[in-house]
Design an enzyme around this catalytic site. Structure first.
Site, PDB file in Angstrom:
ATOM      1  N   HIS A 185       0.816  -1.208   0.000  1.00 45.67           N
ATOM      2  CA  HIS A 185       0.000   0.000   0.000  1.00 45.67           C
ATOM      3  C   HIS A 185       0.847   1.254   0.000  1.00 45.67           C
ATOM      4  CE1 HIS A 185      -4.199   1.613   1.195  1.00 45.67           C
ATOM      5  NE2 HIS A 185      -4.254   1.074   0.003  1.00 45.67           N
ATOM      6  N   HIS A 220      -3.130   2.206  12.532  1.00 45.40           N
ATOM      7  CA  HIS A 220      -2.632   1.524  11.327  1.00 45.40           C
ATOM      8  C   HIS A 220      -3.170   0.094  11.369  1.00 45.40           C
ATOM      9  CE1 HIS A 220      -0.128   0.706   7.931  1.00 45.40           C
ATOM     10  NE2 HIS A 220       1.077   0.800   8.459  1.00 45.40           N
ATOM     11  N   ILE A 254     -13.849   5.632  15.524  1.00 46.23           N
ATOM     12  CA  ILE A 254     -14.382   4.297  15.283  1.00 46.23           C
ATOM     13  C   ILE A 254     -13.375   3.577  14.391  1.00 46.23           C
ATOM     14  CG2 ILE A 254     -16.387   2.981  14.490  1.00 46.23           C
ATOM     15  CD1 ILE A 254     -17.056   5.047  16.710  1.00 46.23           C
ATOM     16  N   MET A 255     -12.739   2.546  14.962  1.00 46.89           N
ATOM     17  CA  MET A 255     -11.648   1.897  14.248  1.00 46.89           C
ATOM     18  C   MET A 255     -12.164   1.095  13.059  1.00 46.89           C
ATOM     19  SD  MET A 255      -9.140   3.087  15.620  1.00 46.89           S
ATOM     20  CE  MET A 255      -8.871   4.121  17.026  1.00 46.89           C
ATOM     21  N   GLY A 256     -11.396   1.158  11.960  1.00 51.38           N
ATOM     22  CA  GLY A 256     -11.822   0.472  10.734  1.00 51.38           C
ATOM     23  C   GLY A 256     -12.540   1.410   9.778  1.00 51.38           C
ATOM     24  N   PHE A 257     -12.554   2.706  10.101  1.00 48.74           N
ATOM     25  CA  PHE A 257     -13.193   3.696   9.221  1.00 48.74           C
ATOM     26  C   PHE A 257     -12.233   4.831   8.919  1.00 48.74           C
ATOM     27  CE2 PHE A 257     -16.669   1.325  10.786  1.00 48.74           C
ATOM     28  CZ  PHE A 257     -17.545   1.275   9.717  1.00 48.74           C
ATOM     29  N   HIS A 259      -9.582   7.003   6.076  1.00 47.56           N
ATOM     30  CA  HIS A 259      -8.282   6.711   5.475  1.00 47.56           C
ATOM     31  C   HIS A 259      -7.556   8.000   5.142  1.00 47.56           C
ATOM     32  CE1 HIS A 259      -5.283   4.881   2.825  1.00 47.56           C
ATOM     33  NE2 HIS A 259      -5.517   3.799   3.546  1.00 47.56           N
ATOM     34  N   ARG A 268     -10.511  -2.044  -1.244  1.00 49.43           N
ATOM     35  CA  ARG A 268     -10.382  -3.384  -0.675  1.00 49.43           C
ATOM     36  C   ARG A 268     -11.614  -3.781   0.125  1.00 49.43           C
ATOM     37  NH1 ARG A 268      -4.924  -1.682   2.291  1.00 49.43           N
ATOM     38  NH2 ARG A 268      -6.363  -0.016   2.821  1.00 49.43           N
ATOM     39  N   ASP A 310      -9.683  -2.795   6.975  1.00 55.82           N
ATOM     40  CA  ASP A 310      -9.633  -3.507   8.251  1.00 55.82           C
ATOM     41  C   ASP A 310     -11.000  -3.891   8.811  1.00 55.82           C
ATOM     42  OD1 ASP A 310      -6.827  -3.531   8.579  1.00 55.82           O
ATOM     43  OD2 ASP A 310      -6.899  -1.395   9.065  1.00 55.82           O
ATOM     44  N   ARG A 335       2.027  -8.250   4.599  1.00 58.29           N
ATOM     45  CA  ARG A 335       2.721  -7.001   4.249  1.00 58.29           C
ATOM     46  C   ARG A 335       4.245  -7.169   4.195  1.00 58.29           C
ATOM     47  NH1 ARG A 335       0.826  -1.727   4.320  1.00 58.29           N
ATOM     48  NH2 ARG A 335      -1.025  -2.677   3.373  1.00 58.29           N
ATOM     49  N   ARG A 354      16.180  12.003   5.622  1.00 59.02           N
ATOM     50  CA  ARG A 354      16.411  12.850   6.784  1.00 59.02           C
ATOM     51  C   ARG A 354      15.798  14.206   6.480  1.00 59.02           C
ATOM     52  NH1 ARG A 354      16.895  17.089   9.930  1.00 59.02           N
ATOM     53  NH2 ARG A 354      18.470  16.958  11.576  1.00 59.02           N
TER      54      ARG A 354
HETATM   55  N1  COA Z   1     -13.977   7.689  13.420  1.00 61.13           N
HETATM   56  C1  COA Z   1     -14.456   8.895  13.735  1.00 61.13           C
HETATM   57  N2  COA Z   1     -14.019  10.025  13.186  1.00 61.13           N
HETATM   58  C2  COA Z   1     -13.043   9.929  12.279  1.00 61.13           C
HETATM   59  C3  COA Z   1     -12.491   8.692  11.897  1.00 61.13           C
HETATM   60  C4  COA Z   1     -12.992   7.549  12.501  1.00 61.13           C
HETATM   61  N3  COA Z   1     -12.521   6.341  12.190  1.00 61.13           N
HETATM   62  N4  COA Z   1     -11.537   8.897  10.980  1.00 61.13           N
HETATM   63  C5  COA Z   1     -11.480  10.212  10.784  1.00 61.13           C
HETATM   64  N5  COA Z   1     -12.387  10.831  11.578  1.00 61.13           N
HETATM   65  C6  COA Z   1     -12.616  12.264  11.663  1.00 61.13           C
HETATM   66  C7  COA Z   1     -11.611  12.869  12.632  1.00 61.13           C
HETATM   67  O1  COA Z   1     -12.067  12.879  13.950  1.00 61.13           O
HETATM   68  C8  COA Z   1     -11.443  14.244  12.064  1.00 61.13           C
HETATM   69  O2  COA Z   1     -12.546  15.024  12.424  1.00 61.13           O
HETATM   70  P1  COA Z   1     -12.376  16.583  12.788  1.00 61.13           P
HETATM   71  O3  COA Z   1     -11.860  17.212  11.528  1.00 61.13           O
HETATM   72  O4  COA Z   1     -13.744  16.988  13.197  1.00 61.13           O
HETATM   73  O5  COA Z   1     -11.369  16.621  13.906  1.00 61.13           O
HETATM   74  C9  COA Z   1     -11.532  14.030  10.554  1.00 61.13           C
HETATM   75  O6  COA Z   1     -12.334  12.839  10.390  1.00 61.13           O
HETATM   76  C10 COA Z   1     -10.167  13.803   9.899  1.00 61.13           C
HETATM   77  O7  COA Z   1      -9.531  12.694  10.565  1.00 61.13           O
HETATM   78  P2  COA Z   1      -7.986  12.592  10.886  1.00 61.13           P
HETATM   79  O8  COA Z   1      -7.763  11.568  11.936  1.00 61.13           O
HETATM   80  O9  COA Z   1      -7.409  13.948  11.113  1.00 61.13           O
HETATM   81  O10 COA Z   1      -7.457  12.074   9.464  1.00 61.13           O
HETATM   82  P3  COA Z   1      -6.077  11.388   9.187  1.00 61.13           P
HETATM   83  O11 COA Z   1      -5.874  11.430   7.721  1.00 61.13           O
HETATM   84  O12 COA Z   1      -5.004  11.941  10.060  1.00 61.13           O
HETATM   85  O13 COA Z   1      -6.302   9.905   9.703  1.00 61.13           O
HETATM   86  C11 COA Z   1      -6.857   7.689   9.880  1.00 61.13           C
HETATM   87  C12 COA Z   1      -6.570   8.822   8.914  1.00 61.13           C
HETATM   88  C13 COA Z   1      -6.921   6.378   9.099  1.00 61.13           C
HETATM   89  C14 COA Z   1      -5.715   7.568  10.915  1.00 61.13           C
HETATM   90  C15 COA Z   1      -8.200   7.966  10.598  1.00 61.13           C
HETATM   91  O14 COA Z   1      -9.239   7.954   9.654  1.00 61.13           O
HETATM   92  C16 COA Z   1      -8.450   6.974  11.706  1.00 61.13           C
HETATM   93  O15 COA Z   1      -7.963   7.174  12.832  1.00 61.13           O
HETATM   94  N6  COA Z   1      -9.216   5.880  11.427  1.00 61.13           N
HETATM   95  C17 COA Z   1      -9.441   4.854  12.417  1.00 61.13           C
HETATM   96  C18 COA Z   1      -8.246   3.906  12.473  1.00 61.13           C
HETATM   97  C19 COA Z   1      -8.175   2.999  11.277  1.00 61.13           C
HETATM   98  O16 COA Z   1      -9.165   2.420  10.856  1.00 61.13           O
HETATM   99  N7  COA Z   1      -6.952   2.853  10.757  1.00 61.13           N
HETATM  100  C20 COA Z   1      -6.687   1.971   9.637  1.00 61.13           C
HETATM  101  C21 COA Z   1      -6.448   2.781   8.402  1.00 61.13           C
HETATM  102  S1  COA Z   1      -6.348   1.739   6.970  1.00 61.13           S
END
Ligand code: COA
Length: 374
Positions: A185, A220, A254-257, A259, A268, A310, A335, A354
């Protein structure tokens, strides 16, 4: 690096070039070395995809047969590593177990110069499931399992060692497909970690140990386990909807949501969701799949957030009888192919990684002798 403005978490910043993968690119979507992920998921086996990533082209029939046979010969574990796995506590996190086991392998089978890098990658690909399941079975059943089964595929081998018998065709194929989807990825956090380590001209085991550490976190790879823990809390879709609404109101993640790169969907997810439904039907499940769908709906309706790879992978693994705490380690077993391919790509045109930082600390301070400090 082409940073034009300050962006948190390097979002949208290009940190280098790769010929391995496109993620969410206009007109391309998710591809591995130019092949569409849906073509690979529908038609290839995981070892075929591993070969594509590690050796640069799809194998011929003869090359694939030879590769599968070769990987089978690389599954055994050194006795010293088995002893180490027995010494690691049974309640350790399996990601920590893999991190330690890979690091240890780097001591007993050091990479040396980089002339055998593809062999090191194949060795890790072949023996990661052995490390994981040897440790798991030793501490749960007290058994010192044979880590050399007669299953040809990584997926079949994994399930055979886990359950002590050859898996069904459906389970083998479903696990195989998730391994393909997880294989690569682009510059995700763990792969970038591996490239940073590689950029110092360090060895493959160090790069992979670091990558495992990065993948472990719930933002992640750890998200698949966190998603399962969430789904299992609910008895009905209605209860799931209500509770997720309350969690969103509290600004819980909420984990799994969501990107970092994808904006409307994760390609996927449709494959994982279809497999989850088929396995739910096979298992006679009337709770977990409907609960998952309810969570997916409320996340989209309320936040326009979509399930990533996920979320439905969690129930795919659950319905195969895989314990939740082994979900993220499965991601590692897949991976490793992407990580190792990136290590080799980084080495082929290496430059130390760096970056610079914007200083936000105090201005220059006068020195104060220790007895004069307040
Ligand atoms: N549940 C609830 N809110 C979520 C969310 C989630 N899974 N993912 C993003 N958001 C919200 C954030 O709270 C944020 O809201 P705000 O602007 O009001 O503060 C906005 O969406 C942007 O999210 P952010 O975490 O800043 O985006 P990012 O690009 O840094 O993060 C992830 C991307 C994947 C880390 C993030 O979506 C996440 O934490 N997801 C859950 C963990 C997960 O499933 N990881 C596997 C990725 S494949």
């Amino acid at each position: 690096m082409t940073a034009k403005k300050k962006v948190g978490g390097l979002a949208g910043v290009s940190a280098g070039e790769t010929a391995l993968c496109t993620v969410g690119q206009e007109g391309a979507g998710l591809t591995y070395r130019g092949y569409d992920i849906y073509d690979l998921a529908d038609n290839a086996g995981f070892e075929e995809v591993a070969y594509l990533l590690l050796y640069g082209a799809l194998p011929t029939r003869a090359e694939l047969d030879a590769y599968v046979a070769r990987l089978k010969t690389l599954r055994a574990l050194p006795d010293a590593l088995k002893t180490l796995l027995e010494m690691i506590p049974g309640d350790a996190h399996p990601m920590d177990v893999l991190r330690t086991a890979v690091s240890f392998l780097g001591n007993v089978e050091p990479e040396g110069d980089f002339s055998n890098q593809a062999e090191v990658a194949d060795r890790l690909l072949a023996c990661l499931p052995s490390m994981l399941i040897y440790w798991h079975r030793f501490h749960t059943d007290g058994e010192r399992i044979d880590v050399e089964t007669d299953d040809d595929s990584v997926a079949g081998h994994f399930l055979h060692m886990l359950h002590g018998k050859a898996p069904s065709e459906t389970h083998r194929n479903s696990l195989d497909t998730t391994l393909i989807l997880y294989a690569e990825h682009e510059f995700n956090a763990s792969t970038f970690t591996a490239r940073v380590i590689t950029g110092t001209l360090s060895d493959m085991h160090s790069a992979v140990s670091g990558a495992i550490g990065a993948l472990r976190g719930p933002l992640h790879g750890g998200a698949n386990e966190a998603a399962m823990e969430l789904i299992e809390r609910f008895d009905t879709p209605e209860q799931a909807t209500q509770e997720v609404l309350a969690m969103l109101a509290r600004k819980d993640k909420i984990m799994g949501f969501g990107h970092r790169v994808y904006t409307v969907s994760d390609p996927r997810n449709s494959v994982n969701k279809k497999m989850s439904k088929a396995l739910a039907d096979e298992a006679g499940d009337t709770r977990l799949y409907p609960v998952s769908e309810a969570i997916e709906k409320v996340m989209w309706d309320e936040k326009k957030l979509f399930a990533n790879a996920d979320f439905f992978a969690a129930t795919v693994y659950h319905f195969m009888g895989i314990p939740t705490y082994l979900f993220t380690p499965i991601f590692v077993c897949s991976r490793i192919t992407g990580w190792a391919a990136h290590v080799m790509e980084q080495r082929s045109n290496n430059k130390l990684i760096r970056p610079a930082a914007d200083y936000i600390g105090p201005s220059l301070q006068p020195w104060v002798a220790i007895d004069d400090r307040k």
